[in-house]
Design a protein around this motif. Structure first.
Motif, PDB file in Angstrom:
ATOM      1  N   LEU A  57     107.323  34.605  -3.233  1.00  0.00           N
ATOM      2  CA  LEU A  57     108.748  34.698  -3.449  1.00  0.00           C
ATOM      3  C   LEU A  57     109.317  33.679  -2.371  1.00  0.00           C
ATOM      4  CD1 LEU A  57     111.534  35.948  -4.582  1.00  0.00           C
ATOM      5  CD2 LEU A  57     111.149  37.498  -2.572  1.00  0.00           C
ATOM      6  N   ILE A  58     108.665  33.649  -1.281  1.00  0.00           N
ATOM      7  CA  ILE A  58     109.043  32.813  -0.152  1.00  0.00           C
ATOM      8  C   ILE A  58     108.689  31.236  -0.260  1.00  0.00           C
ATOM      9  CG2 ILE A  58     108.558  32.375   2.357  1.00  0.00           C
ATOM     10  CD1 ILE A  58     108.183  35.340   2.709  1.00  0.00           C
ATOM     11  N   ILE A  59     107.548  31.252  -0.698  1.00  0.00           N
ATOM     12  CA  ILE A  59     107.003  29.867  -1.312  1.00  0.00           C
ATOM     13  C   ILE A  59     107.931  29.337  -2.290  1.00  0.00           C
ATOM     14  CG2 ILE A  59     105.219  28.444  -2.558  1.00  0.00           C
ATOM     15  CD1 ILE A  59     103.188  30.101  -1.252  1.00  0.00           C
ATOM     16  N   LYS A  60     108.238  30.208  -3.238  1.00  0.00           N
ATOM     17  CA  LYS A  60     109.382  29.925  -4.300  1.00  0.00           C
ATOM     18  C   LYS A  60     110.676  29.348  -3.760  1.00  0.00           C
ATOM     19  CE  LYS A  60     111.612  31.450  -8.337  1.00  0.00           C
ATOM     20  NZ  LYS A  60     111.877  32.820  -9.217  1.00  0.00           N
ATOM     21  N   HIS A  61     111.141  30.020  -2.673  1.00  0.00           N
ATOM     22  CA  HIS A  61     112.476  29.903  -1.918  1.00  0.00           C
ATOM     23  C   HIS A  61     112.287  28.316  -1.116  1.00  0.00           C
ATOM     24  CE1 HIS A  61     115.086  32.941  -3.450  1.00  0.00           C
ATOM     25  NE2 HIS A  61     114.166  33.580  -3.477  1.00  0.00           N
ATOM     26  N   VAL A  62     111.333  28.436  -0.278  1.00  0.00           N
ATOM     27  CA  VAL A  62     111.078  27.254   0.612  1.00  0.00           C
ATOM     28  C   VAL A  62     110.912  25.896  -0.226  1.00  0.00           C
ATOM     29  CG1 VAL A  62     109.534  26.082   2.143  1.00  0.00           C
ATOM     30  CG2 VAL A  62     110.190  28.571   2.528  1.00  0.00           C
ATOM     31  N   THR A  63     110.382  26.021  -1.247  1.00  0.00           N
ATOM     32  CA  THR A  63     110.251  24.569  -2.049  1.00  0.00           C
ATOM     33  C   THR A  63     111.605  24.348  -2.547  1.00  0.00           C
ATOM     34  OG1 THR A  63     109.745  26.040  -4.053  1.00  0.00           O
ATOM     35  CG2 THR A  63     107.810  25.049  -3.164  1.00  0.00           C
ATOM     36  N   ARG A  64     112.752  25.238  -2.669  1.00  0.00           N
ATOM     37  CA  ARG A  64     113.747  24.891  -3.144  1.00  0.00           C
ATOM     38  C   ARG A  64     114.625  24.268  -1.767  1.00  0.00           C
ATOM     39  NH1 ARG A  64     115.481  30.015  -6.724  1.00  0.00           N
ATOM     40  NH2 ARG A  64     114.035  29.622  -8.468  1.00  0.00           N
ATOM     41  N   LEU A  65     114.433  24.661  -0.756  1.00  0.00           N
ATOM     42  CA  LEU A  65     115.161  23.861   0.380  1.00  0.00           C
ATOM     43  C   LEU A  65     114.749  22.375   0.476  1.00  0.00           C
ATOM     44  CD1 LEU A  65     114.339  26.280   3.250  1.00  0.00           C
ATOM     45  CD2 LEU A  65     116.267  26.131   2.256  1.00  0.00           C
ATOM     46  N   LEU A  74     112.802  28.543  10.787  1.00  0.00           N
ATOM     47  CA  LEU A  74     112.111  29.953  10.082  1.00  0.00           C
ATOM     48  C   LEU A  74     110.868  30.418  10.875  1.00  0.00           C
ATOM     49  CD1 LEU A  74     111.629  28.493   6.416  1.00  0.00           C
ATOM     50  CD2 LEU A  74     113.043  30.538   7.257  1.00  0.00           C
ATOM     51  N   TYR A  75     110.513  29.805  11.734  1.00  0.00           N
ATOM     52  CA  TYR A  75     109.287  30.370  12.730  1.00  0.00           C
ATOM     53  C   TYR A  75     109.961  31.442  13.745  1.00  0.00           C
ATOM     54  CZ  TYR A  75     106.747  26.597  10.911  1.00  0.00           C
ATOM     55  OH  TYR A  75     106.000  25.802   9.802  1.00  0.00           O
ATOM     56  N   VAL A  76     111.219  31.453  13.950  1.00  0.00           N
ATOM     57  CA  VAL A  76     111.930  32.518  14.892  1.00  0.00           C
ATOM     58  C   VAL A  76     112.914  33.120  14.384  1.00  0.00           C
ATOM     59  CG1 VAL A  76     110.948  31.160  17.013  1.00  0.00           C
ATOM     60  CG2 VAL A  76     113.375  30.682  16.157  1.00  0.00           C
ATOM     61  N   LEU A  77     113.416  32.891  13.095  1.00  0.00           N
ATOM     62  CA  LEU A  77     114.575  33.328  12.331  1.00  0.00           C
ATOM     63  C   LEU A  77     114.342  34.976  12.097  1.00  0.00           C
ATOM     64  CD1 LEU A  77     116.891  30.713  10.781  1.00  0.00           C
ATOM     65  CD2 LEU A  77     117.448  32.015  12.711  1.00  0.00           C
ATOM     66  N   VAL A 121     103.742  32.651   8.631  1.00  0.00           N
ATOM     67  CA  VAL A 121     104.744  31.934   8.441  1.00  0.00           C
ATOM     68  C   VAL A 121     104.535  30.402   8.447  1.00  0.00           C
ATOM     69  CG1 VAL A 121     107.312  31.336   9.309  1.00  0.00           C
ATOM     70  CG2 VAL A 121     106.252  33.533   9.476  1.00  0.00           C
ATOM     71  N   PHE A 122     103.630  29.901   9.316  1.00  0.00           N
ATOM     72  CA  PHE A 122     103.218  28.320   9.266  1.00  0.00           C
ATOM     73  C   PHE A 122     102.556  28.118   8.245  1.00  0.00           C
ATOM     74  CE2 PHE A 122     100.062  25.276  10.520  1.00  0.00           C
ATOM     75  CZ  PHE A 122     100.998  24.241  10.694  1.00  0.00           C
ATOM     76  N   ILE A 123     101.682  29.071   7.683  1.00  0.00           N
ATOM     77  CA  ILE A 123     100.667  28.592   6.417  1.00  0.00           C
ATOM     78  C   ILE A 123     101.734  28.770   5.345  1.00  0.00           C
ATOM     79  CG2 ILE A 123      98.908  29.693   5.224  1.00  0.00           C
ATOM     80  CD1 ILE A 123      97.624  30.764   7.665  1.00  0.00           C
ATOM     81  N   VAL A 124     102.499  29.521   4.922  1.00  0.00           N
ATOM     82  CA  VAL A 124     103.213  29.699   3.978  1.00  0.00           C
ATOM     83  C   VAL A 124     104.202  28.617   3.983  1.00  0.00           C
ATOM     84  CG1 VAL A 124     105.064  31.006   2.749  1.00  0.00           C
ATOM     85  CG2 VAL A 124     103.098  32.200   3.601  1.00  0.00           C
ATOM     86  N   HIS A 125     104.833  28.296   4.938  1.00  0.00           N
ATOM     87  CA  HIS A 125     105.533  26.988   5.031  1.00  0.00           C
ATOM     88  C   HIS A 125     104.827  25.789   4.594  1.00  0.00           C
ATOM     89  CE1 HIS A 125     108.256  24.214   7.200  1.00  0.00           C
ATOM     90  NE2 HIS A 125     109.334  24.666   6.283  1.00  0.00           N
ATOM     91  N   MET A 126     103.820  25.471   5.066  1.00  0.00           N
ATOM     92  CA  MET A 126     102.768  24.338   5.192  1.00  0.00           C
ATOM     93  C   MET A 126     102.477  24.159   3.356  1.00  0.00           C
ATOM     94  SD  MET A 126     102.693  22.204   7.358  1.00  0.00           S
ATOM     95  CE  MET A 126     104.425  22.713   8.025  1.00  0.00           C
ATOM     96  N   ILE A 127     102.321  25.591   2.710  1.00  0.00           N
ATOM     97  CA  ILE A 127     101.989  25.367   1.408  1.00  0.00           C
ATOM     98  C   ILE A 127     103.260  25.088   0.535  1.00  0.00           C
ATOM     99  CG2 ILE A 127     101.242  27.108  -0.547  1.00  0.00           C
ATOM    100  CD1 ILE A 127      99.342  28.562   1.627  1.00  0.00           C
TER     101      ILE A 127
END
Length: 135
Positions: A57-65, A74-77, A121-127
């Motif tokens: 779900l997070i990967i799907k939403h981050v790719t839309r950003l 995102l690392y602290v929010l 969070v870092f790994i998911v964000h990078m993926i």
């Protein structure tokens, strides 16, 4: 404004993921009383299923950003949302007695989980960033 709201929704997903896993660990004593010896299998399966589901779900939403320097927030929010959700959880469902409180070893596991969560969070964000199309 839409970008800000998307970042906030992703942060809420991250906080709920960590809250779910923390509450599974913190309430393992109660789960043992309800389920017996199978509680470890239930805890592990729920934790892995939530990790897989929320990661997708997070990967799907981050790719839309849209790529922006604000995406690094995102690392602290997720931290204020985690504090808020934990406070609400403890007020809505309080521990019935001191016997239901987790032991010190569980507390150490929860602290380690919270400190290593930014790495997740870092790994998911990078993926997710690797799946974004470049212009």
């Amino acid at each position: 404004m839409a970008h800000f709201l998307k970042l906030q929704s992703i942060s809420i997903f991250l906080a709920v993921l960590l809250l779910l896993n923390i509450q599974l660990l913190a309430n393992s004593g109660r789960l043992y009383l309800i389920m017996g010896n199978i509680y470890t299998l239930v805890i592990v399966s729920i934790a892995l299923a939530s990790l897989w589901l929320f990661t997708r779900l997070i990967i799907k939403h981050v790719t839309r950003l849209t790529p922006s320097p604000w995406n690094l927030s995102l690392y602290v929010l997720w931290l204020p949302y985690l504090a808020l959700f934990t406070y609400v959880w403890t007020r809505v469902i309080p521990a019935p007695s001191e016997a239901a409180w987790p032991g010190p070893a569980v507390g150490l596991l929860i602290i380690a989980l919270t400190f290593t969560f930014p790495l997740y969070v870092f790994i998911v964000h990078m993926i997710a960033r690797s799946k974004q199309r470049t212009t």
